[in-house]
Scaffold this motif. Structure first.
Motif: not given
Length: 469
Positions: A193-199
């Motif tokens: 979900y950190q990846s999701m937000y950064n995307m």
């Protein structure tokens, strides 16, 4: 017997698609660097169906003109593909002229044949050296991604009609951080979900760059895999399970890309799990000011869920499925080869939801199709695969698209997945999806019966379905 005509709007876009990693091959030619899928296949060769990794595939890199001739034969008026970041900028910073020549020639070739060219900038295939730095979970990757897409905009926009920033970003995260289907083979809810937000933030930066360059010859959007989610019952806990699935999978991306708002309910949900992503103060304004113009919709099957039937093991790593169970509804019509439900009305429900809750944004069906194993057994004496099941599938879904258009949905085109049989990240060449046959052993290529049928659909801008009185 009577015939009902399904005639689509003027200038409706008919086409199909492929992706770079699944078709280009030439994985070690002309300085291309390694991707996460190539590393995964090298580390886990036994997990590749028939031992086929993403290394050579269709050799589209060297044979694209042969494949474009099939597009022309099928009268496609649009086509979607992607650029490999690892090919265009192998070290992530310097542009590879061989790759520039390849993509320029391919896009120009398609455009000269009167096809709209739709190009995805990121389609699962993170360069390995960036994933080793954390991939999109590392915010430092965002400016590097922005530099890459800026190069793409400046080099290729002359030939491109729609830029799609991502293809199925939720699946990208699932493959890497939930399903052990791609390097780095992690199960890591917080990282996902950190990846999701950064995307989401990277996406807004890309749209901002597109606007800064004042590119008015094409549009910008993204492609999401959208699954309507149906609860088992109206019981409040079943409904809650469906809402959680929708929030984690669809609403997070749709709200961010179309409304420019990262959902507050998702923040609260993640905060309660100690998984709230790290955010920066200016992100909120960045998202609000940089939304998409068009939406690509990939749709194959609905999701049916129910409340958790058993307590979650608190020692087990978190997954989205920690909060709901899938529900195997009795009587579902299934594609037994892929394990996916076939429910054409689901695509209608998706389009109506976009109409009612997401500004009725201009949209396209960018993927929809059926994968079947061992299609060679359906060849006639001339050697043409008689895939009537694919014709029936596409026709059933197109009917629902037609009904949605009649009810005001701004659906402007339909692309079947896929143009040709190709390499898939989850089952390689096991299930075949194409209008055109590609046999990985013999390298044989031939248009299937469905391809000829689709050509007639394009020529007629629709089709007729025979119905009983």
């Amino acid at each position: 017997m009577t015939e009902k005509a399904f005639t689509f709007p003027k200038d409706f876009k008919w086409g199909s698609a492929v992706w770079a990693q699944g078709t280009e091959g030439a994985f070690d030619e002309d300085q291309k660097s390694k991707t996460v899928f190539e590393e995964y296949a090298l580390q886990n060769p036994s997990r590749m169906q028939q031992g086929i990794g993403p290394f050579h595939t269709l050799d589209w890199y060297n044979r694209y003109e042969d494949y474009i001739s099939y597009m022309e034969e099928l009268h496609l008026n649009s086509f979607r593909t992607s650029i490999s970041w690892a090919r265009l900028m192998p070290d992530g910073r310097n542009v590879n002229q061989k790759a520039v020549d390849y993509y320029t020639s391919m896009f120009k070739n398609m455009a000269q044949k009167n096809m709209d060219v739709w190009v995805v900038l990121y389609w699962f295939d993170m360069p390995l050296h960036f994933e080793k730095q954390g991939g999109f979970s590392n915010r430092d990757i965002i400016p590097l991604f922005k530099d890459y897409v800026s190069v793409c905009f400046e080099l290729f926009s002359e030939y491109v009609d729609i830029w799609f920033v991502y293809n199925e970003p939720a699946v990208d995260i699932m493959l890497k951080y939930f399903n052990d289907r791609c390097y780095p083979n992690e199960i890591n809810f917080n990282k996902a979900y950190q990846s999701m937000y950064n995307m989401v933030v990277a996406h807004a930066e890309v749209v901002k760059e597109f606007k800064r360059l004042n590119i008015d010859s094409c549009k910008i959007g993204s492609v999401l895999d959208i699954k309507p989610v149906y609860p088992r019952s109206f019981h409040e806990k079943d409904v809650e399970a469906a809402e959680i699935f929708s929030l984690l999978h669809d609403k997070s991306w749709l709200s961010s890309f179309i409304h420019g708002v990262f959902p507050e309910e998702l923040k609260e949900f993640l905060r309660g799990l100690n998984a709230l992503p790290r955010m920066e103060k200016h992100d909120e304004a960045l998202l609000k000011e940089n939304t998409i113009q068009v939406l690509g919709i990939n749709h194959y099957f609905p999701v049916r869920v129910q409340a958790k039937q058993h307590l979650r093991n608190p020692e087990a790593p978190l997954q989205p499925e920690s909060f709901f169970d899938y529900y195997d509804m009795p009587g579902r019509k299934m594609n037994k080869y892929r394990g996916w439900e076939m429910y054409p009305k689901a695509i209608y429900d998706v389009l109506i939801d976009i109409r009612d809750h997401y500004n009725n944004i201009e949209c396209y069906i960018t993927e929809n199709g059926i994968g079947v194993q061992n299609e060679e057994r359906f060849k006639n004496k001339e050697g043409v695969i008689q895939d009537d099941y694919r014709i029936d599938y596409v026709r059933d879904y197109l009917e629902q698209c037609y009904y949605a258009i009649q009810e005001g949905c701004q659906l402007k085109g339909y692309h079947m997945w896929s143009f040709i049989d190709l390499w898939s990240p989850t089952n390689q060449f096991l299930n075949r999806y194409g209008f055109v046959e590609f046999h990985p052993e013999t390298r044989e290529t031939r248009i299937k019966k469905s391809g000829h049928w689709f050509k007639d659909v394009i020529d007629q801008n629709g089709f007729k379905k025979r119905n009983s009185d």
